[in-house]
Design an enzyme around this catalytic site. Structure first.
Site, short mmCIF file in Angstrom:
data_model
loop_
_atom_site.label_atom_id
_atom_site.label_comp_id
_atom_site.label_asym_id
_atom_site.label_seq_id
_atom_site.Cartn_x
_atom_site.Cartn_y
_atom_site.Cartn_z
N GLU A 100 3.67 31.40 89.65
CA GLU A 100 4.91 31.16 88.90
C GLU A 100 6.07 31.87 89.58
O GLU A 100 5.92 32.97 90.13
CB GLU A 100 4.74 31.68 87.47
CG GLU A 100 5.91 31.39 86.54
CD GLU A 100 5.57 31.76 85.10
OE1 GLU A 100 4.41 31.54 84.68
OE2 GLU A 100 6.46 32.27 84.40
N GLU A 104 14.91 33.94 84.35
CA GLU A 104 15.09 33.98 82.91
C GLU A 104 16.41 34.68 82.61
O GLU A 104 16.68 35.77 83.13
CB GLU A 104 13.94 34.72 82.21
CG GLU A 104 12.63 33.96 82.22
CD GLU A 104 11.56 34.64 81.38
OE1 GLU A 104 10.75 33.92 80.77
OE2 GLU A 104 11.54 35.89 81.33
N ASN A 119 10.87 37.11 88.34
CA ASN A 119 9.49 37.56 88.48
C ASN A 119 8.74 36.58 89.38
O ASN A 119 9.14 35.42 89.52
CB ASN A 119 8.81 37.64 87.11
CG ASN A 119 7.64 38.61 87.06
OD1 ASN A 119 7.20 39.12 88.09
ND2 ASN A 119 7.14 38.87 85.86
N ASP A 193 12.71 39.97 69.69
CA ASP A 193 11.90 41.18 69.62
C ASP A 193 11.94 41.97 70.92
O ASP A 193 11.53 43.14 70.95
CB ASP A 193 10.45 40.83 69.27
CG ASP A 193 9.82 39.85 70.23
OD1 ASP A 193 10.56 39.01 70.80
OD2 ASP A 193 8.59 39.91 70.42
#
EC number: 2.4.1.207
Length: 284
Positions: A100, A104, A119, A193
């Protein structure tokens, strides 16, 4: 000003058509995969929007799989108070040992900067985060976010400026994504969160629906396939991207970004890795 001749008008029309086609139609290249109508392709396939409300976010994925390539997407992020929202744009393979490559964008309260979180996963293992502020307002206009992935390295670029490189260090025991085809994915979703200031700031749903926009997708310089047996030509006559690495000027640009705008680098996080930094940190 002299009037256009018929020949000139036809030439201009052909040029505009070529530009439109080179940008890539979202109808031809992507499927909306979730959101129950919250993601839409408009403007004759040239613009895609994702929205998020309290019920659901939305997302899409590419029709093709890619094994190496230079992939561009112009994006305009959620404006105003975007705290708690994440706009993800990434390539990923499938399975438990997936590869991957991530962009983001973590939203923030009005007036505070977005965080660009990057990442790289190899064989299902990530933990290679680097985070940046941007040197512009990513909500005011479209900006180009590029992944250049070839057998030598993965380069993350913003408006053509390299911000990060992950080199192929297989010779030194570092796994590198080179054999698992990946699709492109993007989504707008809520993660209050953790997304904004470590989860301290929650999503203000009075600002919903939130919206991000995409245009000018370009995968001309890629090796891709639409089925298991249907590999598309890798543009053998124009595949300088296949062996591209950073030149000295680009290293200078990347140093500027990392010196002035980087806010987290896993390769300097000794507390996180008390037994020693990942191998590639001492090689790159």
């Amino acid at each position: 000003m002299a009037a256009f001749t018929t020949k000139q008008s036809l030439l201009l029309l052909s040029l505009l058509l070529l530009i439109s086609l080179s940008a890539g139609s979202f109808y031809d290249n992507f499927d909306i995969t979730w959101g129950n109508g919250r993601a839409n392709i408009v403007e004759s396939g040239q613009l895609l929007t994702c929205t998020l409300d309290k019920i659901s976010g939305s997302g899409f994925q590419s029709k093709k799989e890619y094994l190496f390539g230079k992939i561009d997407m112009k994006m305009k992020l959620v404006a105003g108070n975007s705290a708690g929202t994440v706009t993800a744009y990434y390539l990923s393979s499938k399975g438990e040992t997936w590869d991957e490559i991530d962009f983001e964008f973590l939203g923030n309260v009005t007036g505070q900067p977005y965080v660009l979180h990057t990442n790289v996963f190899t064989g299902g293992k990530g933990n290679r985060e680097m985070q940046f502020y941007l040197w512009f307002d990513p909500t005011a206009d479209f900006h180009t976010y590029t992944v250049l992935w070839n057998p030598l390295n993965i380069i993350f670029l913003v408006d053509g400026i390299p911000i990060r490189v992950f080199k192929n260090n297989e010779a030194n025991g570092v796994a590198y994504p080179k054999s698992q085809p990946m699709k492109i994915y993007s989504s707008l979703w809520e993660a209050d969160d953790w997304a904004t200031q470590g989860g301290k700031v929650k999503t203000d749903w009075t600002n919903a629906p939130f919206s991000a926009s995409y245009k000018s997708f370009n995968d001309v310089d890629c090796c891709s396939r639409t089925s298991l047996l249907n590999w598309v030509t890798c543009n053998a006559n124009s595949n300088s991207w296949m062996w591209t690495t950073l030149n000295s000027n680009q290293y200078g640009q990347m140093k500027w970004v990392q010196d002035d705008y980087m806010i987290y680098n896993y390769c300097t996080d000794f507390k996180r890795f008390p037994q020693g930094l990942p191998t590639e940190c001492n090689l790159n």
